[in-house]
Design a protein around this motif. Structure first.
Motif, PDB file in Angstrom:
ATOM      1  N   ARG A 114       1.191-121.810 -35.706  1.00 19.23           N
ATOM      2  CA  ARG A 114       1.244-122.242 -34.296  1.00 19.23           C
ATOM      3  C   ARG A 114       1.650-121.059 -33.413  1.00 19.23           C
ATOM      4  N   HIS A 115       2.668-120.352 -33.828  1.00 20.19           N
ATOM      5  CA  HIS A 115       3.128-119.184 -33.068  1.00 20.19           C
ATOM      6  C   HIS A 115       2.042-118.111 -33.030  1.00 20.19           C
ATOM      7  N   PHE A 142      -2.297-127.391 -32.471  1.00 20.41           N
ATOM      8  CA  PHE A 142      -1.196-127.105 -33.383  1.00 20.41           C
ATOM      9  C   PHE A 142      -1.095-128.122 -34.521  1.00 20.41           C
ATOM     10  N   GLU A 143      -1.748-129.264 -34.355  1.00 20.20           N
ATOM     11  CA  GLU A 143      -1.610-130.351 -35.333  1.00 20.20           C
ATOM     12  C   GLU A 143      -2.037-129.894 -36.722  1.00 20.20           C
ATOM     13  N   GLU A 191       8.501-121.739 -27.743  1.00 19.67           N
ATOM     14  CA  GLU A 191       9.065-123.042 -28.107  1.00 19.67           C
ATOM     15  C   GLU A 191       7.887-123.998 -28.233  1.00 19.67           C
ATOM     16  N   ILE A 192       7.640-124.471 -29.451  1.00 11.63           N
ATOM     17  CA  ILE A 192       6.593-125.457 -29.667  1.00 11.63           C
ATOM     18  C   ILE A 192       7.216-126.830 -29.408  1.00 11.63           C
ATOM     19  N   ARG A 214       6.852-122.475 -23.388  1.00 12.88           N
ATOM     20  CA  ARG A 214       7.078-123.825 -23.932  1.00 12.88           C
ATOM     21  C   ARG A 214       5.725-124.511 -23.921  1.00 12.88           C
ATOM     22  N   ARG A 237      -0.796-127.615 -38.531  1.00 13.69           N
ATOM     23  CA  ARG A 237      -0.565-126.188 -38.815  1.00 13.69           C
ATOM     24  C   ARG A 237       0.934-125.943 -38.963  1.00 13.69           C
ATOM     25  N   PRO A 238       1.297-125.054 -39.872  1.00 17.13           N
ATOM     26  CA  PRO A 238       2.715-124.706 -39.998  1.00 17.13           C
ATOM     27  C   PRO A 238       3.196-123.934 -38.767  1.00 17.13           C
ATOM     28  N   ARG A 239       4.492-123.861 -38.629  1.00 16.96           N
ATOM     29  CA  ARG A 239       5.112-123.224 -37.460  1.00 16.96           C
ATOM     30  C   ARG A 239       4.596-121.801 -37.230  1.00 16.96           C
ATOM     31  N   VAL A 240       4.508-121.011 -38.281  1.00 18.96           N
ATOM     32  CA  VAL A 240       4.062-119.622 -38.140  1.00 18.96           C
ATOM     33  C   VAL A 240       2.629-119.578 -37.596  1.00 18.96           C
TER      34      VAL A 240
END
Length: 87
Positions: free
Chosen positions: A63-64, A55-56, A85-86, A49, A58-61
């Motif tokens: 970030r992961h 991460f700002e 979990e972002i 978590r 950036r798309p979810r992928v």
């Protein structure tokens, strides 16, 4: 060989992603008998978590991918599953 532990993962993520929130949980005991379980009850399945300024925008992928890339050495040494979990 690096020791695959939640504490070691947390330390590395703290250094590489400068998170504002971070929790790494070893959930290996919940996956005994599943694929990738090593029979010890630890070191194979983790939940991360995390919130980070990196991460700002950036798309979810993406970030992961930052998290997975940071933890690659653990994956190479036996971490079978990492749920992210972002926050």
């Amino acid at each position: 060989m690096i020791e695959v532990t939640a504490a070691n993962m947390q330390e590395l993520l703290a250094r590489t992603l400068a998170p504002t929130q971070l929790e790494v949980i070893d959930e290996s005991g919940l996956h005994a008998g599943h694929a990738g379980a090593n029979g010890t009850g630890f070191g194979t399945h983790f939940r991360v978590r995390i919130a980070s300024p990196m991460f700002e925008g950036r798309p979810r992928v993406a970030r992961h991918r930052l998290v997975y890339d940071s933890l690659q050495t653990f994956i190479d040494n036996g971490a079978h599953a990492i749920a992210i979990e972002i926050l």
